[in-house]
Enzyme design. Sequence first.
Site, short mmCIF file in Angstrom:
data_model
loop_
_atom_site.label_atom_id
_atom_site.label_comp_id
_atom_site.label_asym_id
_atom_site.label_seq_id
_atom_site.Cartn_x
_atom_site.Cartn_y
_atom_site.Cartn_z
N LEU A 1 85.66 26.37 29.05
CA LEU A 1 86.35 26.79 27.84
C LEU A 1 86.97 25.53 27.25
CD1 LEU A 1 87.26 29.46 26.24
CD2 LEU A 1 89.51 28.74 27.00
N ASP A 2 86.69 25.28 25.98
CA ASP A 2 87.24 24.10 25.30
C ASP A 2 88.47 24.49 24.48
OD1 ASP A 2 85.08 22.74 26.31
OD2 ASP A 2 84.08 22.43 24.38
N GLY B 1 76.83 3.81 19.56
CA GLY B 1 78.09 4.30 18.99
C GLY B 1 77.94 4.86 17.59
N ALA C 1 76.31 21.85 30.15
CA ALA C 1 75.09 22.65 30.33
C ALA C 1 75.05 23.80 29.33
CB ALA C 1 75.04 23.19 31.76
N ASP D 1 75.57 16.35 24.02
CA ASP D 1 74.90 17.52 24.59
C ASP D 1 73.80 18.02 23.63
OD1 ASP D 1 76.85 17.26 26.54
OD2 ASP D 1 78.17 18.69 25.54
N LYS E 1 72.27 5.95 24.13
CA LYS E 1 72.86 6.32 22.84
C LYS E 1 73.75 5.20 22.33
CE LYS E 1 73.83 10.17 24.95
NZ LYS E 1 74.45 11.45 25.33
N ALA F 1 80.56 19.08 11.87
CA ALA F 1 81.54 20.19 11.85
C ALA F 1 82.44 20.07 13.07
CB ALA F 1 80.82 21.53 11.83
N GLY G 1 75.58 6.80 16.59
CA GLY G 1 74.82 8.06 16.59
C GLY G 1 73.33 7.87 16.75
N GLU H 1 78.74 17.25 35.96
CA GLU H 1 80.03 17.95 36.03
C GLU H 1 79.98 19.11 37.03
OE1 GLU H 1 81.51 18.87 32.06
OE2 GLU H 1 82.18 16.80 31.78
O1 RIB Z 1 80.24 17.10 25.83
C1 RIB Z 1 81.22 17.95 25.31
C2 RIB Z 1 81.65 18.90 26.36
O2 RIB Z 1 82.21 18.13 27.39
C3 RIB Z 1 82.72 19.84 25.90
O3 RIB Z 1 82.18 21.06 25.43
C4 RIB Z 1 83.60 19.94 27.12
O4 RIB Z 1 83.55 21.20 27.69
C5 RIB Z 1 83.15 18.84 28.08
O5 RIB Z 1 82.50 19.26 29.23
#
Ligand code: RIB
Length: 316
Positions: free
Chosen positions: A16-17, A229, A45, A259, A227, A292, A231, A147
């Site tokens: 959860l962010d 810086g 993921a 991601d 990658k 966004a 983009g 992670e």
């Molecule tokens: O790469 C971005 C993601 O990294 C976020 O959504 C956060 O949850 C972290 O894992």
Amino acid sequence: MTADDPVLLALGSINLDLQVRADRWPGPGETLPVRDLLRAAGGKAANRAYVAARLGVKACLLGHVGDDDFGEEVLRGPRAVGVDVSQVKRIAGQATALAMIVVRGDGDKTILLAANANEAWGEADVEAVVKVVEAAPEGSVLTVDLEVPIAVVRAAVCAAQARGLKVLLDPSPADRMPDDLYAMIDVITPNPEETRGLVGVEVESAEDAVRAGEQLLARGVGVACVKLGDGGAALVTAGGREVVSPLDVEVVDKTGAGDAFAGALGVALLERQELLQAVKFAVATSSLAVTAYGSQAAYPDRGQLERARGGREPRG
Ligand code: RIB
């Protein structure tokens, strides 16, 4: 889509962010007012699976959430776009992972991560993931981040290798990368910070990225997509080097752009796109992802991506 269609498997974090925008990082003991609070589903993921589904391929999320309210909340968005979340396990007595994200004015972000359920894996859980990889349709692609514990990553990668499935690794966090994993990875996608952590190269230019990519190849990876810086990305293979520029976009928030890159590159591998085309596809997807606020909310679908690629020239 049919049961035989290849699947993008996304193994790693589901978070959860909680995100805010701030002009700077607070000093010791300081309380700093922030703005633009966003509470949204994230995790590396989950983000890769989400963008893959948005881009029109089958995606299956492999990971853990807690048995709290967040556990259901973080799966709602991926499920709504068609991600298969049936293999996500709810861990009793654990909290869902929580990412506290601060985005600065230039779009760069800092993340504090409480890993919680992401780290709670037993032997039976690892075996369950291996079974999913073993049963995946021909031509599926495994994407992983770091992670979650290395034991589950290694087991899934071994299972994919045994099947001849392509493996894409997003090496985040880089300090978890074990030396023996490089040779098992088809495509690695570090950002500049991760590149410094992996091979000690400061990526300040495309030449730096190419040099770092060559060092990653020397460690045994098949293809390095380092990658940049701005983009863009450097593609380094045994056969050559290419640098891909980002689309010319207004940067709002870089959270989740990596991601989007990894998920889109996984889609392109699954679709057997030619490698340079695949990297252009991934760079364009991550270019749109920064336009966004938030991660999954910013990911384009196929139509949006193709329109943007048709209408916007790469920068530079
Ligand atoms: O790469 C971005 C993601 O990294 C976020 O959504 C956060 O949850 C972290 O894992």
